[in-house]
Design a protein around this motif. Structure first.
Motif, PDB file in Angstrom:
ATOM      1  N   ILE A  36       1.075  -1.150  -0.456  1.00 33.35           N
ATOM      2  CA  ILE A  36       0.039  -0.160  -0.214  1.00 33.35           C
ATOM      3  C   ILE A  36       1.013   1.464   0.231  1.00 33.35           C
ATOM      4  O   ILE A  36       0.633   2.265  -0.805  1.00 33.35           O
ATOM      5  N   GLU A  37       1.589   1.282   0.694  1.00 31.38           N
ATOM      6  CA  GLU A  37       2.515   2.249   0.799  1.00 31.38           C
ATOM      7  C   GLU A  37       3.223   2.865  -0.206  1.00 31.38           C
ATOM      8  O   GLU A  37       3.848   3.984  -0.880  1.00 31.38           O
ATOM      9  N   ASN A  38       3.202   1.609  -0.985  1.00 33.81           N
ATOM     10  CA  ASN A  38       4.164   2.075  -1.750  1.00 33.81           C
ATOM     11  C   ASN A  38       3.242   2.195  -4.102  1.00 33.81           C
ATOM     12  O   ASN A  38       4.124   2.177  -4.725  1.00 33.81           O
ATOM     13  N   ASN A  39       1.928   2.134  -3.165  1.00 36.90           N
ATOM     14  CA  ASN A  39       1.227   2.388  -4.235  1.00 36.90           C
ATOM     15  C   ASN A  39       1.112   0.944  -4.872  1.00 36.90           C
ATOM     16  O   ASN A  39       1.275   1.426  -6.767  1.00 36.90           O
ATOM     17  N   ILE A  40       1.443  -0.127  -4.609  1.00 41.52           N
ATOM     18  CA  ILE A  40       1.523  -1.283  -5.499  1.00 41.52           C
ATOM     19  C   ILE A  40      -0.115  -1.719  -5.511  1.00 41.52           C
ATOM     20  O   ILE A  40      -0.732  -2.137  -6.637  1.00 41.52           O
ATOM     21  N   CYS A  41      -0.541  -2.082  -4.471  1.00 42.38           N
ATOM     22  CA  CYS A  41      -2.131  -2.472  -4.766  1.00 42.38           C
ATOM     23  C   CYS A  41      -3.061  -0.785  -4.006  1.00 42.38           C
ATOM     24  O   CYS A  41      -2.693  -0.123  -3.136  1.00 42.38           O
ATOM     25  N   PRO A  42      -4.133  -0.990  -4.661  1.00 44.39           N
ATOM     26  CA  PRO A  42      -5.402  -0.343  -4.380  1.00 44.39           C
ATOM     27  C   PRO A  42      -5.821  -0.605  -3.033  1.00 44.39           C
ATOM     28  O   PRO A  42      -5.957   0.565  -1.812  1.00 44.39           O
ATOM     29  N   SER A  43      -5.899  -1.986  -2.780  1.00 39.29           N
ATOM     30  CA  SER A  43      -6.199  -2.425  -1.703  1.00 39.29           C
ATOM     31  C   SER A  43      -5.394  -3.206  -1.321  1.00 39.29           C
ATOM     32  O   SER A  43      -5.500  -4.550  -1.844  1.00 39.29           O
ATOM     33  N   ALA A  44      -5.561  -4.048   0.256  1.00 33.46           N
ATOM     34  CA  ALA A  44      -5.557  -5.101   0.705  1.00 33.46           C
ATOM     35  C   ALA A  44      -6.028  -5.587   1.460  1.00 33.46           C
ATOM     36  O   ALA A  44      -6.335  -5.075   2.688  1.00 33.46           O
ATOM     37  N   ILE A  45      -5.844  -7.170   1.457  1.00 32.80           N
ATOM     38  CA  ILE A  45      -6.224  -8.358   3.011  1.00 32.80           C
ATOM     39  C   ILE A  45      -5.408  -8.691   3.695  1.00 32.80           C
ATOM     40  O   ILE A  45      -4.973  -9.165   2.916  1.00 32.80           O
ATOM     41  N   ALA A  46      -5.297  -8.645   4.709  1.00 37.20           N
ATOM     42  CA  ALA A  46      -4.212  -8.780   5.351  1.00 37.20           C
ATOM     43  C   ALA A  46      -4.859 -10.290   6.504  1.00 37.20           C
ATOM     44  O   ALA A  46      -5.928  -9.352   7.504  1.00 37.20           O
ATOM     45  N   ALA A  47      -4.629 -11.692   6.298  1.00 40.95           N
ATOM     46  CA  ALA A  47      -5.443 -12.212   7.007  1.00 40.95           C
ATOM     47  C   ALA A  47      -4.385 -13.102   8.125  1.00 40.95           C
ATOM     48  O   ALA A  47      -3.472 -13.539   7.697  1.00 40.95           O
ATOM     49  N   ASP A  48      -5.057 -13.881   8.820  1.00 43.63           N
ATOM     50  CA  ASP A  48      -4.735 -14.671   9.773  1.00 43.63           C
ATOM     51  C   ASP A  48      -5.359 -15.182  10.876  1.00 43.63           C
ATOM     52  O   ASP A  48      -6.625 -14.972  10.855  1.00 43.63           O
ATOM     53  N   ILE A  49      -4.578 -16.544  11.199  1.00 41.58           N
ATOM     54  CA  ILE A  49      -6.080 -17.272  11.362  1.00 41.58           C
ATOM     55  C   ILE A  49      -5.843 -17.675  13.421  1.00 41.58           C
ATOM     56  O   ILE A  49      -6.401 -17.619  14.162  1.00 41.58           O
ATOM     57  N   GLY A  50      -4.739 -16.749  13.670  1.00 48.28           N
ATOM     58  CA  GLY A  50      -5.170 -16.396  15.031  1.00 48.28           C
ATOM     59  C   GLY A  50      -5.280 -14.566  15.613  1.00 48.28           C
ATOM     60  O   GLY A  50      -4.823 -14.148  14.501  1.00 48.28           O
ATOM     61  N   LYS A  51      -5.747 -14.521  16.659  1.00 44.54           N
ATOM     62  CA  LYS A  51      -6.035 -13.577  17.025  1.00 44.54           C
ATOM     63  C   LYS A  51      -4.747 -12.470  17.404  1.00 44.54           C
ATOM     64  O   LYS A  51      -4.566 -10.792  17.273  1.00 44.54           O
ATOM     65  N   GLY A  52      -3.223 -13.480  17.744  1.00 44.49           N
ATOM     66  CA  GLY A  52      -2.521 -12.484  18.498  1.00 44.49           C
ATOM     67  C   GLY A  52      -2.094 -11.771  17.185  1.00 44.49           C
ATOM     68  O   GLY A  52      -1.382 -10.958  17.093  1.00 44.49           O
ATOM     69  N   PRO A  53      -1.318 -12.712  15.607  1.00 41.61           N
ATOM     70  CA  PRO A  53      -1.686 -12.460  15.407  1.00 41.61           C
ATOM     71  C   PRO A  53      -1.798 -10.869  13.894  1.00 41.61           C
ATOM     72  O   PRO A  53      -1.683  -9.718  14.128  1.00 41.61           O
ATOM     73  N   LEU A  54      -2.576 -10.994  14.741  1.00 45.99           N
ATOM     74  CA  LEU A  54      -4.070 -10.468  14.079  1.00 45.99           C
ATOM     75  C   LEU A  54      -3.813  -8.676  14.795  1.00 45.99           C
ATOM     76  O   LEU A  54      -4.234  -7.817  14.379  1.00 45.99           O
ATOM     77  N   GLU A  55      -3.343  -8.539  16.101  1.00 43.21           N
ATOM     78  CA  GLU A  55      -3.125  -7.819  16.824  1.00 43.21           C
ATOM     79  C   GLU A  55      -1.654  -7.233  16.572  1.00 43.21           C
ATOM     80  O   GLU A  55      -1.556  -5.843  16.529  1.00 43.21           O
TER      81      GLU A  55
END
Ligand SMILES: C[S@@+](CC[C@H](N)C(=O)[O-])C[C@H]1O[C@@H](n2cnc3c(N)ncnc32)[C@H](O)[C@@H]1O
Length: 218
Positions: A36-55
């Motif tokens: 996102i910061e380098n304007n490569i993608c317009p949007s992204a989903i950051a997905a993970d199975i764990g709540k800790g990683p999502l924190e």
């Protein structure tokens, strides 16, 4: 600004300009934040199975309005909570090859000619290649890099609905065997050394080594 390590940068470099991306097993969301910061993608989903990683991901994403507006955090086991129309490019990095192939098998919608898979198995790359070839994907590129003591591979594939004409020797050696760069050769030689070690152990135990010989010499 996010600075990626060599391994994640190698994955980020394969995401297509202007495409929506999902990063499965994102942990800190460094890769989507970089895209996102380098304007490569317009949007992204950051997905993970764990709540800790999502924190962890939330801490990074909440550092700027641009990141929090354009990156969605999502709790998801593999691709189970992702809809086909939400992404073009799919990154799965930093997991074992068996898990990567299980995640892809559980999401048949990835078999779509418009999508790109960017896979970075930490082990068992042969399982990833076998899944891809047996499911109509073409492996379009493999790259290797070294970071510190570790040597990593990335496999980039697109669906072509193509009949598989590859064999076990290819699944173990991949396209990387043809890349003459020193990182690629280092990766290939280390995989070959493990196969030879396994062959010798089987031989010493009096077991059949025909199949493994075919892979080594194939
Ligand atoms: C070693 S980290 C890799 C982080 C980042 N992708 C990278 O390459 O640096 C593995 C991450 O995958 C997540 N993970 C493991 N199994 C998963 C699954 N089935 N679906 C989604 N995420 C998963 C873990 O929670 C962890 O955050």
């Amino acid at each position: 600004m996010i600075k990626l390590d060599t391994r994640l940068k190698m994955a980020a470099d394969e995401v297509r300009q202007g495409k929506k991306v999902v990063d499965i097993g994102t942990d800190h969301a460094y890769l989507p934040a970089y895209l996102i910061e380098n304007n490569i993608c317009p949007s992204a989903i950051a997905a993970d199975i764990g709540k800790g990683p999502l924190e962890n991901a939330k801490k990074v994403v909440s550092t700027s309005k641009e990141l929090s507006d354009r990156i969605e955090l999502r709790l998801s086991d593999g691709l189970k909570e992702i809809e086909s129309d939400e992404t073009d490019d799919i990154v799965i990095a930093g997991m074992g090859g068996i898990l990567i192939s299980e995640i892809l098998t559980a999401a048949p919608w990835v078999k779509d000619e418009t999508k790109r898979l960017i896979l970075q198995p930490m082990s068992h790359a042969e399982d990833v290649r076998r899944y891809l070839c047996e499911n109509g994907f073409e492996i379009i590129k493999e790259k290797a890099c070294t970071d510190g003591k570790h040597n990593y591979i990335i496999i980039v594939a697109e669906f072509r609905n193509k009949i598989n004409d590859k064999n076990e020797a290819f699944y173990y050696k991949g396209l990387i065997q043809y890349d003459k760069s020193s990182d690629a050769q280092k990766y290939h030689q280390s995989r070959m050394a493990s196969l030879i070690k396994k062959r010798d152990a089987l031989k010493n135990a009096g077991q059949d080594v025909n199949d493994i010989e075919k892979i080594i010499n194939g």
